[in-house]
Write a protein that holds these residues in place. Structure first.
Motif, PDB file in Angstrom:
ATOM      1  N   ARG A 166     -27.410   7.561  16.439  1.00 53.58           N
ATOM      2  CA  ARG A 166     -28.078   8.462  15.495  1.00 53.58           C
ATOM      3  C   ARG A 166     -28.298   9.837  16.093  1.00 53.58           C
ATOM      4  O   ARG A 166     -28.273  10.841  15.375  1.00 53.58           O
ATOM      5  N   ALA A 167     -28.467   9.890  17.414  1.00 55.44           N
ATOM      6  CA  ALA A 167     -28.590  11.182  18.076  1.00 55.44           C
ATOM      7  C   ALA A 167     -27.254  11.918  18.076  1.00 55.44           C
ATOM      8  O   ALA A 167     -27.189  13.130  17.836  1.00 55.44           O
ATOM      9  N   ARG A 169     -29.990   4.121  18.722  1.00 56.80           N
ATOM     10  CA  ARG A 169     -30.661   5.406  18.993  1.00 56.80           C
ATOM     11  C   ARG A 169     -29.651   6.457  19.435  1.00 56.80           C
ATOM     12  O   ARG A 169     -29.663   7.597  18.968  1.00 56.80           O
ATOM     13  N   ARG A 171     -26.406  12.704  14.378  1.00 59.17           N
ATOM     14  CA  ARG A 171     -27.488  13.393  13.662  1.00 59.17           C
ATOM     15  C   ARG A 171     -27.670  12.815  12.266  1.00 59.17           C
ATOM     16  O   ARG A 171     -27.995  13.528  11.312  1.00 59.17           O
ATOM     17  N   ASN A 172     -27.447  11.524  12.189  1.00 58.28           N
ATOM     18  CA  ASN A 172     -27.579  10.817  10.921  1.00 58.28           C
ATOM     19  C   ASN A 172     -28.532   9.647  11.133  1.00 58.28           C
ATOM     20  O   ASN A 172     -28.202   8.676  11.816  1.00 58.28           O
ATOM     21  N   PRO A 173     -29.725   9.701  10.564  1.00 54.61           N
ATOM     22  CA  PRO A 173     -30.722   8.650  10.796  1.00 54.61           C
ATOM     23  C   PRO A 173     -30.362   7.313  10.155  1.00 54.61           C
ATOM     24  O   PRO A 173     -31.009   6.301  10.442  1.00 54.61           O
ATOM     25  N   ASP A 174     -29.343   7.314   9.308  1.00 51.31           N
ATOM     26  CA  ASP A 174     -28.965   6.088   8.610  1.00 51.31           C
ATOM     27  C   ASP A 174     -27.704   5.432   9.169  1.00 51.31           C
ATOM     28  O   ASP A 174     -27.282   4.385   8.659  1.00 51.31           O
TER      29      ASP A 174
END
Length: 235
Positions: free
Chosen positions: A145-146, A142, A149-152
């Motif tokens: 990704r924060a 988490r 800024r990349n959800p993958d």
């Protein structure tokens, strides 16, 4: 600056003198490690400072072992130096990237690696240990990704071989640090080929051992100088 190659074929006294001078230079470098963090909370620098202090302590221990009255041809200095090499290389790996996001991502990798190692240790130590490593991995992911800024994006465990490879690629003037580390690791674990290096009590064999340690110390000097330089830049 003098190099190992300048003394490799010289008499043993020259090799020993080079070895001790190199260790003195490294001790001076290591002594510059700050003892108190004077920056606002930064997870990357917070992770780096204990590593630099570990380098400082183990460099001093190596210097004392190798300059003692007993012969330097012993596994002890190599074994201690291994930790200093690993810690300094990890500092270079953490601080090397120019992009702050990449440094933070690497810090998360190291944090995950440390936690997984700790959980394995506790599982062996106590059958009652309740591991929350799955939840920890989710939390690390988490954060990653924060930050990116990349959800993958994924966060994987980092291995020392990869850290050493990176440190060798970006550290100016360094030799084959992986071979130096491998040699020190072999002594630390009592591998047969390292024991064979110390099997002879001849003057020739003792000089070869001094040369081997001098190569590793030379790599260590470059690593520490680069690690401290990066540390100063990132403050």
């Amino acid at each position: 600056m003098e190099t190992v190659a300048m003394v490799e074929d010289g008499p043993r006294d020259a090799v020993r003198d080079f070895l001790l001078r190199t260790m003195d230079e490294i001790s001076v470098l290591a002594a510059t490690v700050p003892q108190v963090a004077d920056w606002q909370s930064d997870p990357v620098l917070d992770a780096v400072l204990p590593l630099l202090r570990t380098v400082s302590a183990h460099v001093e221990a190596t210097r004392l072992l190798a300059s003692a009255s007993v012969d330097v041809a012993t596994a002890a200095p190599f074994s201690v130096l291994r930790t200093a090499i690993e810690s300094a290389a990890t500092v270079v790996w953490l601080l090397g990237p120019n992009e702050p996001v990449e440094r933070q991502l690497r810090c998360l990798q190291l944090t995950l690696t440390d936690r997984e190692d700790f959980e394995r240790f506790m599982a062996r130590r106590s059958q009652d240990h309740q591991s929350n490593i799955k939840e920890f991995r989710v939390e690390i992911l988490r954060f990653a990704r924060a930050v990116t800024r990349n959800p993958d994006v994924q966060v994987a465990k980092i291995w020392m071989n990869r850290i050493l490879q990176y440190a060798a690629e970006v550290t100016p003037g360094i030799g084959d640090v992986h071979s130096s580390w491998q040699m020190c690791s072999a002594f630390a674990h009592g591998r047969s080929w390292s024991v064979a290096l110390l099997a002879s009590d001849t003057e020739e064999q003792s000089e070869q051992d001094d040369v081997a340690l001098a190569f590793a110390m030379s790599d260590m000097r470059h690593l520490i100088a680069h690690a401290l330089g990066l540390f100063g830049e990132r403050l």
